[in-house]
Design a protein around this motif. Structure first.
Motif, short mmCIF file in Angstrom:
data_model
loop_
_atom_site.label_atom_id
_atom_site.label_comp_id
_atom_site.label_asym_id
_atom_site.label_seq_id
_atom_site.Cartn_x
_atom_site.Cartn_y
_atom_site.Cartn_z
N UNK A 139 -44.95 88.92 36.24
CA UNK A 139 -44.26 87.98 35.35
C UNK A 139 -44.52 88.29 33.89
N UNK A 140 -43.49 88.09 33.07
CA UNK A 140 -43.61 88.35 31.63
C UNK A 140 -42.96 87.18 30.89
N UNK A 141 -43.74 86.51 30.08
CA UNK A 141 -43.25 85.37 29.32
C UNK A 141 -43.30 85.67 27.84
N UNK A 142 -42.18 85.46 27.16
CA UNK A 142 -42.11 85.67 25.72
C UNK A 142 -41.98 84.31 25.04
N UNK A 143 -43.04 83.84 24.37
CA UNK A 143 -42.97 82.52 23.75
C UNK A 143 -42.21 82.54 22.44
N UNK A 144 -41.62 81.41 22.12
CA UNK A 144 -40.90 81.24 20.85
C UNK A 144 -40.90 79.76 20.52
N UNK A 145 -40.68 79.45 19.26
CA UNK A 145 -40.56 78.07 18.83
C UNK A 145 -39.38 77.97 17.87
N UNK A 146 -38.63 76.89 17.98
CA UNK A 146 -37.50 76.67 17.09
C UNK A 146 -37.30 75.18 16.92
N UNK A 147 -37.33 74.72 15.72
CA UNK A 147 -37.07 73.31 15.41
C UNK A 147 -37.96 72.39 16.23
N UNK A 148 -39.21 72.78 16.41
CA UNK A 148 -40.15 71.94 17.14
C UNK A 148 -40.09 72.07 18.65
N UNK A 189 -40.67 73.95 22.19
CA UNK A 189 -41.48 74.99 22.82
C UNK A 189 -40.57 75.77 23.76
N UNK A 190 -40.36 77.05 23.46
CA UNK A 190 -39.41 77.87 24.22
C UNK A 190 -40.14 79.07 24.80
N UNK A 191 -39.86 79.38 26.07
CA UNK A 191 -40.40 80.58 26.70
C UNK A 191 -39.28 81.33 27.41
N UNK A 192 -39.10 82.59 27.06
CA UNK A 192 -38.18 83.45 27.82
C UNK A 192 -38.96 83.97 29.02
N UNK A 193 -38.52 83.59 30.23
CA UNK A 193 -39.28 83.92 31.43
C UNK A 193 -38.61 84.98 32.29
N UNK A 194 -37.33 85.23 32.08
CA UNK A 194 -36.63 86.30 32.82
C UNK A 194 -35.51 86.83 31.95
#
Length: 328
Positions: A232-241, A243-248
């Motif tokens: 598994x590979x998770x790419x975290x990100x944040x935008x306008x408060x 919590x975002x994770x790209x998981x696939x």
């Protein structure tokens, strides 16, 4: 013309490995505890030769219509420029899976195999783990040095295949991408959201000692790839408060999980592609529609809506990328 997002009626599937945990995801399971309900097909548009494989729309002006027929009649509004699957359907199948017992060790057809075998359909998939009991495991490929032929021979002898497939701990929030041809099994005690290309073709290799179900050893060998799926590979990100994770991130779909700490109004403007949201926690309101845990929502390409999202809500957003393949 624009259309509001909508849900479809779940297509519930009884499975030998299923249970009752889908009740916790707001699925009405008929028959009480007399059936083992393993799958809820949230959005489905499979080929006509697959029984009970097409969703019925639940909400809005298209309610009661077969999703496939609605897509054909309203292609620009629902699909935008998204290519259809090779059989002319929607190019994604979305499910919830409740594995109270181990699923069979299995393989799905590759594009090459499907092209040469009518009735077989390629299946690339991703398992987003939503819940897992302590010490539960899944299997995502062959142990180092083990060949497909060796696994096939061991299965023919009736050998326990678990030593040939290293277990992977099931960790909620992780997402396992399984390309077609991967030898795999979902272990007991795991509930996942499954996003996959539209197929119901499965070649079983071993069923953990259970009897009565057909095995497909030769077909599986013809499709099976050596090695294991990527971890598994998770790419975290944040935008306008958020919590975002790209998981696939695959050619067929991109999955992001989103969580909001506060109540907010989110806009979903018109697009050239539809989107799919699955609610994992919390609740949302879109005009007169109320969405809660377990709801899967189809956002037409031609949409222009605002969604009221409650504080603490957590959901999956499935995006169908520009490079989406016409998968066999």
């Amino acid at each position: 013309m624009t259309l509001l997002p909508f849900r479809c009626h779940p297509l519930l599937k009884s499975r030998v490995w299923g249970g009752e945990q889908l009740l916790e995801w707001n699925k009405s399971l008929p028959g009480g505890n007399t059936n083992r309900w393993g799958e809820s097909w949230e959005l489905a548009d499979l080929p006509e030769d697959i029984p009970d494989g097409r969703s019925i729309i639940r909400d809005g002006p298209l309610a009661g219509q077969n999703f496939h027929d609605a897509m054909v009649q309203h292609t620009p509004v629902l699909m935008g420029d998204l290519p259809r699957s090779p059989h002319g359907g929607f190019p994604l199948l979305v499910k919830l899976l409740d594995a109270q017992r181990n699923l069979s060790v299995q393989v799905h057809p590759t594009a090459e195999y499907a092209a040469a075998h009518p009735g077989a359909y390629k299946k690339d998939e991703a398992w987003l783990i939503l819940d897992a009991k302590r010490d539960s495991m899944l299997y995502t490929g062959l142990a180092e040095g083990v060949t497909p032929a060796e696994l096939h021979a061991a299965a023919q002898r009736g050998q326990d295949l678990e030593p040939l497939m290293p277990p992977v701990p099931a960790i909620p929030g992780e997402c396992h991408v399984l390309p077609s041809g991967t030898c795999h099994a979902l272990g007991a005690g795991i509930l996942v959201a499954e996003f996959q290309t539209p197929s119901d073709t499965t070649y079983r290799i071993w069923d953990w000692g259970r009897e009565g179900r057909e095995m497909h050893l030769d077909q599986a060998l013809a499709c099976m790839s050596p090695g294991r799926a990527a971890p598994p590979c998770t790419t975290p990100a944040h935008a306008d408060g958020l919590e975002i994770n790209i998981v696939a991130n695959t050619p067929a779909f991109v999955l992001r999980t989103l969580r909001t700490p506060d109540q907010r109004l989110m806009q979903s403007p018109p697009s050239d592609r539809p989107e799919i949201w699955m609610i994992l926690e919390g609740e949302m309101q879109c005009e007169t529609m109320h969405w809660t845990k377990g709801d899967t929502v189809f956002f037409p390409a031609q949409r222009d809506v605002a969604i009221e999202v409650a504080a603490g809500s957590h959901w999956v957003q499935c995006h169908l990328p520009i490079g989406q393949e016409r998968l066999a």
